[in-house]
Design a protein around this motif. Structure first.
Motif, short mmCIF file in Angstrom:
data_model
loop_
_atom_site.label_atom_id
_atom_site.label_comp_id
_atom_site.label_asym_id
_atom_site.label_seq_id
_atom_site.Cartn_x
_atom_site.Cartn_y
_atom_site.Cartn_z
N ARG A 206 0.84 -1.28 0.00
CA ARG A 206 0.15 -0.06 0.20
C ARG A 206 0.82 1.40 -0.25
O ARG A 206 0.61 2.17 -0.76
N GLU A 207 1.97 1.33 0.59
CA GLU A 207 2.83 2.30 0.80
C GLU A 207 3.43 2.68 -0.71
O GLU A 207 3.59 3.73 -1.18
N ALA A 208 3.90 1.61 -1.28
CA ALA A 208 4.41 1.50 -2.84
C ALA A 208 3.33 2.22 -3.52
O ALA A 208 3.77 3.04 -4.56
N ALA A 209 2.19 1.72 -3.43
CA ALA A 209 0.96 1.97 -4.25
C ALA A 209 1.03 3.69 -3.91
O ALA A 209 0.35 4.48 -5.06
N GLY A 210 0.98 4.13 -2.80
CA GLY A 210 0.89 5.41 -2.49
C GLY A 210 1.87 6.36 -3.28
O GLY A 210 1.43 7.46 -3.76
N ILE A 211 3.07 5.77 -3.40
CA ILE A 211 4.17 6.58 -4.00
C ILE A 211 3.87 6.78 -5.42
O ILE A 211 3.91 7.54 -6.16
N VAL A 212 2.99 5.63 -5.86
CA VAL A 212 2.92 5.52 -7.53
C VAL A 212 1.48 6.57 -7.60
O VAL A 212 1.62 7.25 -8.84
N VAL A 213 0.79 6.71 -6.78
CA VAL A 213 -0.48 7.67 -6.90
C VAL A 213 0.22 8.91 -6.93
O VAL A 213 -0.10 9.86 -7.88
N ASP A 214 1.37 9.64 -6.31
CA ASP A 214 2.03 10.61 -6.42
C ASP A 214 2.58 11.00 -7.39
O ASP A 214 2.49 12.14 -7.96
N SER B 254 1.57 13.93 -10.17
CA SER B 254 2.64 14.75 -10.68
C SER B 254 3.12 14.58 -11.93
O SER B 254 3.90 15.17 -12.68
N LYS B 255 2.34 13.72 -12.83
CA LYS B 255 2.47 13.34 -14.15
C LYS B 255 4.06 12.92 -14.44
O LYS B 255 4.51 13.41 -15.43
N LYS B 256 4.46 12.20 -13.51
CA LYS B 256 5.96 11.51 -13.86
C LYS B 256 6.09 10.07 -14.00
O LYS B 256 7.00 9.44 -13.86
N MET B 257 4.78 9.52 -14.46
CA MET B 257 4.69 7.90 -14.34
C MET B 257 4.27 7.61 -15.62
O MET B 257 4.19 6.54 -15.94
N SER B 258 4.16 8.43 -16.56
CA SER B 258 3.37 8.11 -17.79
C SER B 258 4.33 7.15 -18.48
O SER B 258 5.45 7.37 -18.64
N GLY B 259 3.86 6.12 -19.07
CA GLY B 259 4.49 5.21 -20.06
C GLY B 259 5.30 4.23 -19.41
O GLY B 259 6.20 3.54 -19.78
N VAL C 157 -4.28 13.85 -20.00
CA VAL C 157 -4.45 13.16 -18.63
C VAL C 157 -4.20 11.84 -18.63
O VAL C 157 -5.19 10.91 -19.13
N PRO C 158 -2.88 11.28 -18.42
CA PRO C 158 -2.74 9.81 -18.47
C PRO C 158 -3.38 9.06 -17.23
O PRO C 158 -3.20 9.46 -16.31
N GLY C 159 -3.98 8.18 -17.70
CA GLY C 159 -4.90 7.47 -16.83
C GLY C 159 -4.18 6.26 -16.33
O GLY C 159 -3.13 6.10 -16.77
#
Length: 456
Positions: free
Chosen positions: A46-54, A58-63, A295-297
């Motif tokens: 859950r903590e790892a998933a929380g970092i992914v949500v952040d 912040s639009k730094k996870m796309s792709g 908006v990358p989903g």
């Protein structure tokens, strides 16, 4: 005479396996609480998933891609749905199962691409000239029918609009009157009318009428500020798949051949890469002009081991694309053969070159106290009254078998309890249904013992 109250069945029908999941259950520092937002335990995941949500916000996870790996019943789908809840309604979330790609109608890669495009949102901001306010007057002006006869037609409609700053009376085209009727606009509603297109949008009832009734179904909105005639920013949220479908639909003529072609056409049609490239060009142009925002989903692919080598190769290309969503995979497999091959064994049934690109989050089996907390949570969600001894018995069953089996016994136990004229589920009810419904381990043991009685 017996009179019974008929209760609504809508709520009970909507209780699904993950109805209780409302978020990741993290505190303000991103640290997971033991029980929160419908999730129990799995603190590291859950903590790892929380970092992914952040990262997504912040639009730094796309792709990029994430893999949730763990034994069955350890909360992989629950965590993925919790991520969707944390992101909110504005971020597209598209769930699918690996086996969905094997459709008889369209190619595997087309199914994947379609879901990729569903997971990418486009927020279009337009500044429009509008008339906005609370309706104070709505009078259609009738005139004699030019075609003759007794009927009358509407020549125009007079509408009064009021804001906090002033009022205005407008004379509108009869076609706008039809739009007003479709939106069911009445005196006291807050609406806006676009000056260019004449489109009418009802926003709700003015909050001055909020105490009109004891029971209300209306949505009340405040009286608009400023002038009646103003420029307003209108925000529209669409997905790239919506744009694909809108542009792929042929505008057929009125001849018989085009009508027959539309009838004979299969339900699903493949959208060409050429069309998608053209749409991407237009989207990029809008983004450069500042009209639209990408908006990358999230694309959630459950049971990812069901995909074959062709699909994994296609995923490589799609993840490297400039327009790509965040992809979350989930699997319960260990080392196994990659589907589509005969002898290539890989962790989780995923090729090693794709595994290198993934952030892997592991989910661990629940301990006895966590199983007890989950059983209590499910009983509360389903509105069941359960004794503490029954909860403990279910927890022990879940520890020896699986959590899913223990949770599934709740509803039959409730039925057994009702048959016996009680309102609270006891330990005896749990033991009764346990003897009636086998779990996978006991069923396998029975098959082994009675092997000769079954056909090979």
């Amino acid at each position: 005479m017996k009179i019974e109250e008929v209760k609504s069945t809508v709520k009970t029908q909507r209780i699904a396996a993950h109805s209780h999941v409302k978020g990741l259950g993290l505190d303000e520092n991103g640290i997971p609480l033991q029980i929160a937002a419908g999730l129990v335990g799995q603190k590291d995941a859950r903590e790892a998933a929380g970092i992914v949500v952040d990262l997504i916000k912040s639009k730094k996870m796309s792709g990029r891609a994430l893999l949730l790996a763990g034994p069955p019943g350890t909360g992989k789908t629950a965590i993925a749905l919790a991520i969707a809840q944390e992101l909110g309604n504005k971020v597209p979330f598209c769930p699918m199962v690996g086996s969905e790609v094997f459709s008889s109608e369209i190619k595997k890669t087309e199914v994947l691409m379609e879901n990729f495009r569903r997971s990418i949102g486009l927020r279009i901001r337009e500044t429009k000239e509008v008339y906005e306010g609370e309706v104070t007057e709505l009078t259609p002006v009738e005139t004699e029918n030019p075609m003759g006869g007794y009927g009358k037609t509407i020549s125009n409609v007079v509408i009064g609009l009021k804001t906090a700053k002033g009022t205005k009376q407008l004379k509108l085209d009869p076609s706008i009157y039809e739009s007003l009727q479709k939106e069911k606009v009445e005196v006291g509603d807050v609406i806006y009318i676009e000056a260019n297109s004449g489109a009418v949008k009802r926003q709700g009832r003015s909050d001055t009428f909020a105490t009109e009734f004891d029971l209300e179904t209306e949505e009340y909105v405040p009286l608009p500020k400023g002038d009646v005639h103003k420029k307003k920013e209108v925000v529209q949220d669409v997905t790239l798949h919506d744009l694909d479908v809108a542009n792929a639909r042929p505008q057929g003529g009125q001849d018989v051949l085009s009508m027959v072609g539309q009838i004979m056409k299969p339900k699903k049609t493949e959208i060409t890469d050429k069309l998608r490239m053209e749409i991407n060009k237009v989207v990029n142009k809008y983004i450069d002009q500042g009209i639209a925002e990408l908006v990358p989903g999230v694309l959630f692919i459950d049971e990812v081991h069901m995909l074959d080598l062709e699909c994994f190769t296609y995923l490589h290309k799609s993840l490297e694309s400039a327009i790509a969503p965040i992809v979350i995979f989930a699997t319960n497999r260990g080392r196994c053969v990659i589907r589509g091959t005969d002898d290539i064994i890989s962790p989780h049934g995923i090729p090693l070159d794709l595994l290198d690109r993934l952030l892997i989050v592991r989910t661990a089996p629940y301990n006895l106290s966590e199983i007890e907390q989950i059983v209590r949570l499910r009983a509360q969600t389903e509105g069941l009254n359960v004794e503490d001894t029954a909860i403990q018995a279910l927890s022990e069953i879940g520890d020896n078998t699986t959590l899913r089996y223990a949770v599934q016994l709740l509803t039959p136990a409730h039925q057994n309890c009702k048959v016996n004229g009680r309102t609270q589920i006891t330990k005896d009810d749990i033991m009764d249904v346990k003897s009636l419904f086998l779990d996978a381990k006991r069923s396998a043991k029975y098959l082994q013992e009675e092997n000769t009685k079954y056909m090979m």
